[in-house]
Design an enzyme around this catalytic site. Structure first.
Site, short mmCIF file in Angstrom:
data_model
loop_
_atom_site.label_atom_id
_atom_site.label_comp_id
_atom_site.label_asym_id
_atom_site.label_seq_id
_atom_site.Cartn_x
_atom_site.Cartn_y
_atom_site.Cartn_z
N LYS A 57 0.92 -1.10 0.10
CA LYS A 57 -0.06 -0.08 0.04
C LYS A 57 0.97 1.44 -0.06
CE LYS A 57 -3.74 1.72 2.85
NZ LYS A 57 -4.80 1.73 4.11
N SER A 86 -9.46 1.53 3.14
CA SER A 86 -8.72 2.19 2.50
C SER A 86 -7.64 1.43 1.66
CB SER A 86 -7.84 3.26 3.34
OG SER A 86 -7.06 2.64 4.16
N SER A 94 -10.02 -1.16 6.93
CA SER A 94 -9.21 -0.87 5.99
C SER A 94 -8.66 -1.94 5.33
CB SER A 94 -8.19 0.18 6.34
OG SER A 94 -9.03 1.70 6.37
#
Length: 604
Positions: free
Chosen positions: A112, A193, A217
């Site tokens: 990420k 996210s 997330s």
């Protein structure tokens, strides 16, 4: 130059030096030979010499060219590592000398874009405010991956600033990376996210990927994209070098297509002891603080040993349906979604688990109502501390106000769809931990922490103790909605909050696909909704071994993902929506109109 253009140029640079003329002409073909291959299978092929890490890396790069940057356009990958093939060749060279550094040796992974890598890649949290000079050093997670021989293939897109900027945010969108889509239906949202991490693993753009979670997330993208997600106990994995929201709740964990793959990935990135950079790696999460419980001294080195096809036999599970009806009484959860969850509960029982209905037994989970204040208060301080580690980017050495000012000055790229009202709220809080916060009715930060601590003691911990449970189970989130840049996200329910405040672990596993049926009497004439639904196994701190055992047992008896792979359909559902095929009408000479012909009224 736009981000997609830069990515395509980098892809070409990575691939062309190793391609012959015939290969170059076919470089946009989509490799499928290792789709759904597990970590163990790939290691076996590399050990036997049938596959090299460099070859596998090229396959993933070609899939990213064809399906992420072109074709359906998943847009999960925000940046590729220009040194990926060098890392792969180094891993191959070590293997030829008999050196294998760990279960991810030679395995391409994606990180990420809020996880620092001290290399040529950016770490931006999706914002141009952090674009410029790359991070000065690896995060602990990235360093552990390098030490384990993994190939860091690139970075994944995310909900900008880990979805902590606005009440009206859009999951999977960032100013730098644009909008990520769902491999099960390109019009569907990947949730966030860790959107690109979930979508990238689902689309076979890497063997495993890594995201971060504060509240939902990791598990929500896993649910939406039909993969396994492990949200570790806070402090089991280090947050050093990770763009923060909250030191009380943040954690880093993997997405994988199987429980075993996610377990192998967790084995590599964890910090079994204090890493020297993140105090949480030497302590316990909020739910255990003040209880006398201490950090285990026997944290496993290999979580794959807990994978068990019969892991549900003899297990005792507490099921809760609290909240599954929907946050908003005017937007109830569709019945097919609830039916799919009940079918998953039935699978638990069929596989040998004893299931206790916690709601019917009168158990009430203590609410973590202090969470929002905790996040706002910690974000303002924690993000400023992170800015202090960066140089050569617009917010280097700055504060939250610096980032707010940057967004205001660059609103055309940073705020085309939603604002930064969360940041304004965080920035306006009183500074002290015991200062009353008027917007929260006078609640203080320390009082909010006490509320969230109680959510562990009188939540998951109390349920496990009172009923002698191995874990608590619930549906993870509602299935993926159509991405809506105008009105934002469409969350109906979510259960990650049960573990978020106290910092406890979750293992999310695909559980089913809701079916739309014409009537109960026509159960064989149904249309698959088209996107997955998952269930979550919750436990107390450091209970990952138990949760992995249970989740792998469920995976083994259901094989939901294996039987429902993503198709990259333009829409979901993709059946019965095509309409008719129109043909041009033939022209005929119209007969003369009769003076007595009836006139057709307008606006029928």
């Amino acid at each position: 130059m736009t981000v997609p253009v830069m990515r395509n140029l980098l892809l070409t640079a990575l691939l062309l030096p190793t391609l012959g003329a015939a290969q170059s002409a076919a470089q946009n073909a989509v490799p499928t030979q290792h789709n759904e291959a597990t970590v163990a299978q790939l290691q076996s092929e590399m050990a036997s010499g049938r596959l090299t890490s460099a070859e596998l890396t090229k396959e993933y790069l070609a899939r990213i060219v064809a399906l992420d940057q072109n074709g359906p356009g998943v847009n999960a990958v925000i940046e590729l590592n220009p040194d990926a093939l060098v890392m792969a060749r180094n891993a191959d060279a070590l293997r030829r000398r008999g050196v294998v550094l760990g279960p991810l040796h030679g395995i391409p992974v994606l990180l990420k874009d809020n996880i620092d890598t001290g290399d040529k890649m950016q770490t931006s949290a999706g914002s141009f405010a952090l674009v410029g000079m790359p991070a000065l050093r690896d995060s602990t997670v990235a360093a552990n991956l390098r030490a384990g021989g993994a190939v860091i293939l690139g970075k994944t897109n995310l909900s900008e600033w880990a979805n902590f900027r606005s009440f009206e945010s859009i999951s999977g969108w960032s100013g730098r990376g644009g909008q990520t889509h769902n491999p099960y239906g390109i019009d569907r949202n990947p949730c966030g996210s860790s959107s690109g991490s979930g979508a990238g693993a689902s689309a076979n753009f890497a063997t495993v990927s890594f995201g971060s979670e504060t509240d939902g997330s990791i598990v929500c993208p896993a649910n939406a994209n039909g993969v396994v997600g492990i949200k570790p106990t806070v402090g089991l994995t280090s947050r050093a070098g990770v763009v923060p929201i909250s030191h009380t709740q943040d954690t880093v964990g993997p997405h994988g297509r199987t429980v075993a793959d996610a377990a192998a990935a967790l084995s590599v990135i964890q910090s079994r002891t204090f890493d020297g950079r993140d105090p949480a790696t030497g302590g316990v999460p909020l739910g255990w603080q003040g209880t006398g419980k201490t950090r285990p001294t026997n944290i496993p080195t290999d979580y794959t040993k807990f994978v068990n096809a019969h892991g549900l036999q003899g297990a005792k599970l507490g099921v809760t349906r609290v909240g599954l009806g929907g946050f908003d009484p005017f937007v109830p959860t569709p019945q097919p979604v609830l039916d799919a969850f009940e079918a998953a509960v039935g699978e638990l029982t069929a596989a040998g688990a004893t299931v206790i209905d916690l709601d019917a037994a009168g158990f009430n989970f203590a609410s973590a109502d202090g969470e929002f204040l905790v996040l706002l208060f910690e974000f303002r301080n924690d993000v400023a501390a992170y800015f202090g580690t960066r140089v050569g980017v617009p917010v280097a050495g700055g504060t939250l106000q610096t980032a707010i000012d940057f967004n205001n000055a660059h609103a055309d790229v940073e705020m085309p769809f939603f604002n930064q009202d969360l940041w304004d709220l965080a920035n306006a809080l009183a500074p002290g931990p015991n200062d009353p916060q008027p917007v929260f009715g006078g609640l203080t930060y320390n009082q909010a922490l006490a509320i969230d601590h109680n959510a562990g003691v009188n939540g998951i911990d109390a349920a496990i103790s009172q009923f002698g449970l191995d874990a608590v189970v619930s549906a993870t989130d509602n299935p993926a909605w159509s991405t809506d840049l105008l009105f934002g996200d469409h969350f109906i329910f979510g259960t990650s909050g049960l573990a978020a405040g106290p910092g406890y672990p979750i293992v999310q596993v695909p559980a089913g696909f809701p079916m739309l049926c014409a009537s109960p009497s026509q159960s064989t004439n149904c249309t698959q909704y088209g996107v997955p639904l998952g269930i979550s196994f919750f436990g107390t701190a450091f209970s990952e071994p138990t949760l992995i055992k249970l989740a792998s047992g469920f995976e083994a008896v259901t094989q939901v993902r294996a039987h429902n792979l993503p198709t990259f359909a333009a829409t979901a559902p993709s059946t019965n929506v095509q309409g008719t095929t129109l043909t041009a009408p033939h022209r005929h000479v119209a007969p003369p109109a009769s003076a007595n012909a009836k006139k057709v009224p307008h606006h029928l």
